[in-house]
Design a protein around this motif. Structure first.
Motif, mmCIF file in Angstrom:
data_model
loop_
_atom_site.group_PDB
_atom_site.id
_atom_site.type_symbol
_atom_site.label_atom_id
_atom_site.label_comp_id
_atom_site.label_asym_id
_atom_site.label_seq_id
_atom_site.Cartn_x
_atom_site.Cartn_y
_atom_site.Cartn_z
ATOM 1 N N LYS A 55 -9.645 2.698 -39.771
ATOM 2 C CA LYS A 55 -8.635 3.382 -40.586
ATOM 3 C C LYS A 55 -9.273 4.429 -41.493
ATOM 4 O O LYS A 55 -8.689 5.471 -41.757
ATOM 5 C CB LYS A 55 -7.869 2.357 -41.416
ATOM 6 C CG LYS A 55 -6.682 2.935 -42.176
ATOM 7 C CD LYS A 55 -5.831 1.823 -42.694
ATOM 8 C CE LYS A 55 -4.702 2.206 -43.598
ATOM 9 N NZ LYS A 55 -4.160 3.506 -43.530
ATOM 10 N N LYS A 56 -10.507 4.172 -41.948
ATOM 11 C CA LYS A 56 -11.182 5.112 -42.844
ATOM 12 C C LYS A 56 -11.863 6.261 -42.090
ATOM 13 O O LYS A 56 -12.084 7.329 -42.646
ATOM 14 C CB LYS A 56 -12.232 4.378 -43.692
ATOM 15 C CG LYS A 56 -11.611 3.500 -44.769
ATOM 16 C CD LYS A 56 -12.687 2.783 -45.550
ATOM 17 C CE LYS A 56 -12.098 1.859 -46.579
ATOM 18 N NZ LYS A 56 -11.782 2.529 -47.826
ATOM 19 N N THR A 57 -12.203 6.072 -40.803
ATOM 20 C CA THR A 57 -12.955 7.093 -40.068
ATOM 21 C C THR A 57 -12.079 7.944 -39.155
ATOM 22 O O THR A 57 -12.562 8.923 -38.597
ATOM 23 C CB THR A 57 -14.069 6.456 -39.214
ATOM 24 O OG1 THR A 57 -13.492 5.522 -38.310
ATOM 25 C CG2 THR A 57 -15.107 5.798 -40.083
ATOM 26 N N THR A 58 -10.816 7.589 -38.983
ATOM 27 C CA THR A 58 -9.930 8.368 -38.127
ATOM 28 C C THR A 58 -8.752 8.885 -38.934
ATOM 29 O O THR A 58 -8.451 8.402 -40.019
ATOM 30 C CB THR A 58 -9.398 7.537 -36.946
ATOM 31 O OG1 THR A 58 -8.656 6.437 -37.450
ATOM 32 C CG2 THR A 58 -10.506 7.056 -36.055
ATOM 33 N N VAL A 59 -8.070 9.872 -38.360
ATOM 34 C CA VAL A 59 -6.891 10.449 -39.003
ATOM 35 C C VAL A 59 -5.802 10.594 -37.949
ATOM 36 O O VAL A 59 -6.084 10.839 -36.771
ATOM 37 C CB VAL A 59 -7.236 11.806 -39.663
ATOM 38 C CG1 VAL A 59 -7.627 12.838 -38.649
ATOM 39 C CG2 VAL A 59 -6.097 12.303 -40.501
#
Length: 66
Positions: A55-59
């Motif tokens: 969740k923190k590394t993708t958008v």
């Protein structure tokens, strides 16, 4: 692990929108702890850790237009 923009899936997006409120209410009534924050860490910590990093590394593709 994926980095960057996620590929949108219209099938999964439609499924998420049409999965009824009644279904979630039923699960919440039957399963204690369903829908509570932090239960993923108790149930499956490896998956919860992966999901947190993902969740923190993708958008989202749709977030690019906001």
């Amino acid at each position: 692990m994926k980095f960057g923009v996620r590929k949108p899936s219209f099938k999964k997006s439609f499924s998420a929108r049409t999965t009824g409120k009644a279904k979630r209410q039923l699960k919440k009534a039957v399963i204690p702890g369903y829908g509570k924050k932090g239960t993923g860490w108790i149930k499956n910590p490896k998956k919860a850790a992966y999901n947190k990093v993902y969740k923190k590394t993708t958008v989202s593709f749709w977030d690019l237009f906001k």
